[in-house]
Design an enzyme around this catalytic site. Structure first.
Site, PDB file in Angstrom:
ATOM      1  N   HIS B 217      17.712  -2.094  -4.182  1.00 15.61           N
ATOM      2  CA  HIS B 217      16.606  -2.785  -3.524  1.00 15.61           C
ATOM      3  C   HIS B 217      15.928  -1.729  -2.652  1.00 15.61           C
ATOM      4  O   HIS B 217      16.441  -1.374  -1.593  1.00 15.61           O
ATOM      5  CB  HIS B 217      17.169  -3.942  -2.688  1.00 15.61           C
ATOM      6  N   CYS B 250       2.523  -3.808   4.874  1.00 15.88           N
ATOM      7  CA  CYS B 250       1.135  -3.427   5.099  1.00 15.88           C
ATOM      8  C   CYS B 250       1.178  -1.937   5.376  1.00 15.88           C
ATOM      9  O   CYS B 250       1.105  -1.496   6.505  1.00 15.88           O
ATOM     10  CB  CYS B 250       0.560  -4.191   6.277  1.00 15.88           C
TER      11      CYS B 250
END
Lengths: 325, 325
Positions: B217, B250
């Site tokens: 991950h 972001c």
């Protein structure tokens, strides 16, 4: 891991790539300040500007003033780009330009035709004129670039043989009579490279030219740039072009097929190299500051990652101070 | 190249990661349409939403309605995330949730303390309760996640031993008495991973648990995500979490140390895999369309690369039609 080089050399292309790519002409003072900031990061070579037709590339019309205004820092080469003899003559007459002879080849006929109006073979022939030109000017030929070495948006697939035939041409003229083989750069001009192709193509070049230094010019067009960088390191490649902040493209400009993307991002590859124990001589945090400055000049988010997330320097310092490492 | 797996399995985490990360609550119809689009790309597992406190995470308050509204596509698992028994019970009662048992571990005490109010050892002990809970519910334990497996923004360096002691715990309880070893995921929760550490840590886990399936991950916080993905492939890892369009962060939000970055980008790793001859069962161009749709929903540029530059499909098709490949 022992295959990785102990150190790599990074040539910064951000100022030339970045300011040439943009439509807008940025204030000279800002461009000079960026180059000066980069010159104090430990980078050893910075491509500042190109000497090309001001009619076609108005962003580069003031290259002479740009070079004249930069601070010369000992040990840092400030290079320029030219594509014809006029450009080379202009560069030769300008203060602060460190002249390095470069030969240009294509692995794709279609791309050569578009950019130079000739096929790849004719492009090779023209390099004999460049060799004479550089020889006459007393400029050493430092590198050869094989463009579209991984694929071409006009022609499509580029066979390995289209790369190696350029290498063969180089080996006929260099590596004998006291003429050293220039660094051979495989340039992924349009962002096709993936790690396995880096391995295949670097391997083929090395087989032909085992003593030549191989460089990579990668663009992070499709997200495989950092992986291709790592694959190249594993092949022992120790010479890379890159752009601070990923300058030189607008990777988030929308789904325009063939949209430009910048070179792989200098500070991101410096980070990766350092974390893997590979020396770059670059101060990562100073470079991140320069990247943020570049982003403020350009005025929109740039593609670099670590400039937005921060380095791990403070964690490593804490660990060192606690003698954990 | 022969070390690379022939095929990889990708678990899409974009919808849950992406919509949970954003402050804004996006229209249910848009979120459903994105999941439906993803369900038709060939992806086999999509994490849709989490069942967490609606007080703390109002974005996930309507997870039950969200799941109920999605189209069930044969062969596609739609999973949810929960962090306590209440969440698991809620998920169990909801239509369309494919329940998969997950155990959570930390390689960093400091991160465990922040997120769960206990240290890593206590977190391990709590997993015995989860094993009982899943057993009672008849839910197979599919995977274990070792979070902060590469480093921690609170604690700093994370020794390999802090990862492997969790693996040892797992091996005491699984792999015997007919209880298969769950997939062991190394989660780079805060984006420290680089290729050599992937090799070192995956290698250490594999040495301890040679028959266990290992998953990664990865977050692309500092630009090394795609390189770490490639390093994992070289280690034979064939199981990855990722987010369409790089949803869930972001990355261009400014120089905030520790700023969140999304998982590695699904369509970028699919592209890289396909170009290297690794099967994913995913239709890349359909996935790129889904990524562009995700970007339209979120309303600002997302970090994915190939969604903005376009795939090479048309070139490969041309080459095939000309019998060049």
């Amino acid at each position: 891991m022992s295959d990785l080089p102990a150190a790599i050399e990074i040539h910064e292309e951000g100022p030339r790539e970045g300011f040439q790519y943009e439509k807008k002409i940025f204030p000279l003072a800002d461009r000079v300040a960026l180059v000066n900031a980069l010159s104090h990061t430990g980078l050893k070579q910075i491509q500042v500007a190109s000497f090309v037709s001001p009619k076609h590339v108005p962003q580069m019309a003031d290259s002479a003033e740009f070079f004249a205004a930069i601070e010369k820092v000992p040990g840092v080469k400030h290079t320029g780009l030219w594509l014809n003899e006029t450009g080379f003559r202009r560069a030769s007459a300008v203060k602060n330009v460190d002249l390095k002879g470069v030969l240009l080849f294509y692995a794709s006929d279609a791309f050569a035709l578009q950019n130079n109006g000739c096929n790849a073979e004719e492009m090779r022939k023209r390099q004999d004129d460049w060799i004479r030109l550089y020889d006459d000017a007393g400029v050493a030929i430092a590198s050869v670039y094989i463009m579209t070495a991984f694929g071409c948006n006009l022609q499509g697939e580029v066979p390995v043989e289209a790369v190696t035939e350029n290498v063969r041409w180089v080996l006929e003229r260099f590596g004998k009579n006291g003429r050293p083989i220039p660094a051979i750069y495989l340039a992924d001009t349009v962002g096709w490279a993936v790690p396995t192709e880096v391995e295949r193509r670097v391997g083929a070049v090395r087989e032909l030219a085992p003593t030549a230094r191989i460089g990579l010019h990668l663009h992070d067009t499709r997200g495989a740039g950092p992986a291709s960088f790592y694959a190249a390191l594993r092949m022992g490649v120790d010479l890379f072009d890159s752009s601070v902040a990923g300058l030189g493209g607008c990777p988030f400009a929308g789904h325009s097929h063939g949209a430009a993307a910048g070179n792989i991002c200098t500070e991101d590859i410096v980070f990766m190299a350092h974390e893997m124990g590979i020396e770059t001589d670059v101060n990562l945090d100073a470079l991140i500051e320069a990247a943020l400055f570049a982003e403020r000049i350009i005025g929109r988010p740039l593609g670099g990652r670590i400039m937005h997330s921060g380095s791990l320097t403070r964690f490593h310092e804490t660990a060192r101070s606690r003698k954990l490492v």
